[in-house]
Motif scaffolding. Structure first.
Motif, PDB file in Angstrom:
ATOM      1  N   GLY A 151       9.581   6.124  -0.878  1.00 51.01           N
ATOM      2  CA  GLY A 151       8.197   6.152  -0.419  1.00 51.01           C
ATOM      3  C   GLY A 151       7.900   5.037   0.558  1.00 51.01           C
ATOM      4  O   GLY A 151       7.158   5.226   1.538  1.00 51.01           O
ATOM      5  N   GLY A 152       8.497   3.848   0.312  1.00 55.45           N
ATOM      6  CA  GLY A 152       8.324   2.723   1.230  1.00 55.45           C
ATOM      7  C   GLY A 152       8.907   3.014   2.598  1.00 55.45           C
ATOM      8  O   GLY A 152       8.330   2.647   3.633  1.00 55.45           O
ATOM      9  N   LEU A 171       6.537  -5.391  -4.909  1.00 58.06           N
ATOM     10  CA  LEU A 171       7.449  -6.057  -3.972  1.00 58.06           C
ATOM     11  C   LEU A 171       7.575  -5.276  -2.667  1.00 58.06           C
ATOM     12  O   LEU A 171       7.605  -5.864  -1.582  1.00 58.06           O
ATOM     13  CB  LEU A 171       8.819  -6.241  -4.619  1.00 58.06           C
ATOM     14  CG  LEU A 171       8.870  -7.221  -5.792  1.00 58.06           C
ATOM     15  CD1 LEU A 171      10.279  -7.274  -6.384  1.00 58.06           C
ATOM     16  CD2 LEU A 171       8.452  -8.620  -5.348  1.00 58.06           C
ATOM     17  N   VAL A 172       7.645  -3.945  -2.751  1.00 55.94           N
ATOM     18  CA  VAL A 172       7.753  -3.123  -1.533  1.00 55.94           C
ATOM     19  C   VAL A 172       6.502  -3.284  -0.677  1.00 55.94           C
ATOM     20  O   VAL A 172       6.594  -3.446   0.556  1.00 55.94           O
ATOM     21  CB  VAL A 172       7.978  -1.641  -1.900  1.00 55.94           C
ATOM     22  CG1 VAL A 172       7.788  -0.749  -0.674  1.00 55.94           C
ATOM     23  CG2 VAL A 172       9.385  -1.447  -2.455  1.00 55.94           C
ATOM     24  N   ALA A 173       5.325  -3.266  -1.309  1.00 54.99           N
ATOM     25  CA  ALA A 173       4.073  -3.440  -0.564  1.00 54.99           C
ATOM     26  C   ALA A 173       4.039  -4.799   0.121  1.00 54.99           C
ATOM     27  O   ALA A 173       3.660  -4.916   1.299  1.00 54.99           O
ATOM     28  CB  ALA A 173       2.876  -3.274  -1.508  1.00 54.99           C
ATOM     29  N   GLY A 186      -1.635   0.879   2.517  1.00 55.34           N
ATOM     30  CA  GLY A 186      -2.758   1.482   1.789  1.00 55.34           C
ATOM     31  C   GLY A 186      -2.542   2.956   1.535  1.00 55.34           C
ATOM     32  O   GLY A 186      -2.804   3.455   0.437  1.00 55.34           O
ATOM     33  N   LEU A 187      -2.015   3.660   2.565  1.00 57.64           N
ATOM     34  CA  LEU A 187      -1.678   5.075   2.395  1.00 57.64           C
ATOM     35  C   LEU A 187      -0.647   5.251   1.289  1.00 57.64           C
ATOM     36  O   LEU A 187      -0.753   6.143   0.453  1.00 57.64           O
ATOM     37  CB  LEU A 187      -1.126   5.643   3.703  1.00 57.64           C
ATOM     38  CG  LEU A 187      -2.078   5.786   4.894  1.00 57.64           C
ATOM     39  CD1 LEU A 187      -1.305   6.247   6.128  1.00 57.64           C
ATOM     40  CD2 LEU A 187      -3.187   6.772   4.582  1.00 57.64           C
ATOM     41  N   MET A 188       0.377   4.385   1.300  1.00 59.54           N
ATOM     42  CA  MET A 188       1.447   4.482   0.314  1.00 59.54           C
ATOM     43  C   MET A 188       0.905   4.228  -1.096  1.00 59.54           C
ATOM     44  O   MET A 188       1.210   4.980  -2.036  1.00 59.54           O
ATOM     45  CB  MET A 188       2.552   3.467   0.636  1.00 59.54           C
ATOM     46  CG  MET A 188       3.691   3.441  -0.354  1.00 59.54           C
ATOM     47  SD  MET A 188       4.912   2.146   0.008  1.00 59.54           S
ATOM     48  CE  MET A 188       3.963   0.667  -0.389  1.00 59.54           C
ATOM     49  N   THR A 197       6.406  -0.606 -11.433  1.00 61.46           N
ATOM     50  CA  THR A 197       5.238  -1.383 -11.012  1.00 61.46           C
ATOM     51  C   THR A 197       5.665  -2.621 -10.229  1.00 61.46           C
ATOM     52  O   THR A 197       5.105  -2.923  -9.164  1.00 61.46           O
ATOM     53  CB  THR A 197       4.398  -1.794 -12.234  1.00 61.46           C
ATOM     54  OG1 THR A 197       3.937  -0.618 -12.908  1.00 61.46           O
ATOM     55  CG2 THR A 197       3.197  -2.619 -11.817  1.00 61.46           C
ATOM     56  N   ILE A 198       6.651  -3.342 -10.747  1.00 59.67           N
ATOM     57  CA  ILE A 198       7.158  -4.534 -10.046  1.00 59.67           C
ATOM     58  C   ILE A 198       7.734  -4.142  -8.689  1.00 59.67           C
ATOM     59  O   ILE A 198       7.511  -4.814  -7.675  1.00 59.67           O
ATOM     60  CB  ILE A 198       8.209  -5.251 -10.915  1.00 59.67           C
ATOM     61  CG1 ILE A 198       7.560  -5.836 -12.167  1.00 59.67           C
ATOM     62  CG2 ILE A 198       8.903  -6.357 -10.124  1.00 59.67           C
ATOM     63  CD1 ILE A 198       8.536  -6.340 -13.196  1.00 59.67           C
TER      64      ILE A 198
END
Length: 566
Positions: free
Chosen positions: A113-114, A555-557, A133-135, A550-551
């Protein structure tokens, strides 16, 4: 006469503290009401608070800048800490079974997804903060949004950038959030039909698969009929026949009604009736060794030996092993099982006890009363909130989240932030029962309240702030195109996850649905799936992947913001 009341409920750009609180409470209360409205089997639940906040913000309601930031961060911290405490024990134990595969699939979905979000930024000329934000919205991941906003604020401070230098990712998040909620539900329905799933067959296959690894601890009566064990001690039989993980809680000799709790040195006599506590497979092995199943009723009598549940509430028992407590030699009591965070654990001598653990004890009534003086068993204490442990754990989490991790070429150090830090702290505190004076026990009601209260505060703050100019931003950024982009982030990774889970790893459909909901950290999808499939099986795989996913999303964001924000 009532001008003061009108002022409280009149939208303003410069609200006072009282007005800010009124707006916050309106968003939460109205959001809960809207969240209960069902369309078929689906409702928005607590996420409706964000949409009500958006509407109020659009009407011109606002909150003080410092207050809205505090409410957003504090709410997020409470939410993720509650999640960590709740799933901590099952999270670590899951890696011993299929947890590694489940988490690999979940984390792989996150990074996929990232990559799609980065490609949208690259080829569709969407700002990276909006792409993040979209992700986050397309996968209904609130902590990821919180981490992205915190990272943007950190960059602004470090590089002395104006407050409006970056776009607010919450707007893109709010636009695509419904796609995330309903998209995963649609994929669950389509995958069931496309894969031609027979639910009864799936349940049967899962039971067959888990029958040898079933963790449920039960008790069963047996009668000694094998001459090979007569005259030997339990210790000798366990060693000679390689029997592990079995506890004999009661013993009754043939021809008598006297029941007692035997030690490992007790002698086994012919036609003895024994009460065996263990997992089913271990009970079967023991009974095959010593005799046959018994229907004797006298061994269940509470006249000589009784069973009682005791809760660990005293320091004299906390972080002590059962061997160190030595309840059998001191009081003639035998602990058969320990219940921790809803999980039943066989009472092995090496098992370390944590505050709040529940012990099932077998023995003399007077001896049990004496043991209570050591163990505690104070129900009142367990009901009282321990704010030292709660806020001490939150301090620990904020410290972890604030540790700067220096990575070359990044404009600011990478931090786990106020989402991943408290989550990690809660996972480890829950896993090890506590750190110093901080313990992991929080009763279920308090955990649910903390999670719901925290996420309500976060959603309300995010919605109210993003609501200002939401319509203008939707038009200016071609919101329908953002929804179109969000569909790629929602549907493509999920479709790949379904295909790999089913055709490569041959996962059971119920488990796969739990992984799908957990990979998108979507409690609404999980609630729908348990009703749609009429089963709680998806909950197990959901809890297995939720913490690591979740973690990973946090981190990806953060990495996308740090690497590509201009």
């Amino acid at each position: 006469m009532f001008d003061w009341l009108k002022i409280l409920f009149t939208p303003t750009e410069t609200p006072e503290m009282t007005q800010s609180l009124i707006v916050l409470f309106m968003a939460v209360s109205l959001g809960f009401f809207v969240g209960k409205i069902k369309i078929g089997n689906v409702s928005l639940g607590v996420s409706a608070v964000m949409f009500v906040g958006l509407f109020l913000g659009h009407l011109g309601f606002s909150m003080e800048a410092e207050l809205i930031q505090f409410v957003r961060e504090f709410g997020l911290i409470l939410f993720v800490y509650g999640i960590g405490i709740q799933v901590g024990p099952s999270f670590f134990s899951s890696f011993k079974k299929e947890g590694l595969v489940f988490n690999a699939l979940g984390v792989g979905t996150v990074f996929f997804g990232g990559i799609i979000a980065y490609l949208i930024h690259l080829f569709a000329n969407v700002k990276i903060e909006n792409a993040v934000g979209l992700m986050s919205g397309s996968v209904t991941n609130t902590p990821g949004l919180g981490a992205a906003k915190s990272t943007l604020i950190e960059i602004q401070k470090q590089l002395n950038l104006p407050a409006d230098h970056f776009s607010d990712p919450a707007i893109a998040y709010a636009i695509t959030y419904p796609i995330g909620v309903f998209g995963i539900i649609l994929i669950i329905i389509l995958s069931k039909n496309f894969l031609k799933i027979n639910l009864e067959k799936e349940v049967g296959l899962l039971k067959e698969k888990n029958k040898d690894s079933d963790n449920k601890i039960i008790r069963q009566k047996c009668r000694v009929t094998k001459q090979g064990v007569v005259g030997k001690t339990f210790r000798q039989v366990f060693k000679e026949f390689n029997i592990d993980d079995v506890i004999i809680s009661r013993q009754k000799q043939s021809g008598t009604k006297v029941v007692y709790s035997p030690s490992l040195e007790s002698i086994i006599q012919e036609k003895d009736v024994l009460m065996v506590v263990a997992k089913q497979k271990d009970i079967n092995k023991f009974i095959d060794t010593v005799g046959k199943v018994s229907t004797d009723l006298f061994i269940e009598s509470e006249d000589d030996v009784t069973t009682k549940i005791l809760s660990v509430t005293k320091k004299t028992a906390t972080h002590k092993t059962l061997a160190q407590l030595d309840l059998y030699n001191q009081f003639g009591l035998k602990v058969t099982r320990v219940i921790r965070s809803g999980l039943e654990i066989l009472a092995q001598p090496s098992l370390e006890l944590y505050y709040g653990d529940t012990l099932m004890v077998v023995g003399d009534k007077e001896a049990i009363l004496e043991a209570e003086k050591i163990i505690g068993n104070s129900k009142k204490i367990l009901l009282e909130p321990d704010f030292l442990s709660l806020f001490g754990g939150l301090i620990f989490g904020v410290i972890i989240g604030s540790i700067p991790i220096m990575i070359p070429t990044l404009p600011v150090p990478l931090k786990l932030g106020l989402a991943a830090g408290p989550l990690l702290a809660a996972l480890f505190i829950s896993r090890y029962g506590g750190v110093g004076v901080i313990h992991s026990y929080i009763n279920n009601g308090a955990i649910h309240f903390m999670k719901d209260f925290g996420i309500c505060l976060f959603f309300a703050a995010v919605g109210i702030k993003a609501g200002h100019g939401f319509y203008d931003n939707f038009v200016a950024n071609n919101g329908w195109m953002w929804i179109y982009y969000g569909c790629y982030i929602t549907f493509v990774p999920l479709t790949v996850l379904v295909l790999i889970s089913r055709f490569v790893f041959k996962l059971n459909f119920y488990q796969m649905v739990g992984i799908m909901s957990g990979s998108y950290t979507d409690p609404a999808a999980l609630a729908f799936s348990t009703k749609y499939l009429d089963s709680d099986i998806p909950n197990q795989s959901y809890a297995t992947v939720y913490p690591l996913v979740t973690i990973s999303r946090i981190l990806v964001a953060q990495l996308l913001i740090l690497l590509f924000a201009s």
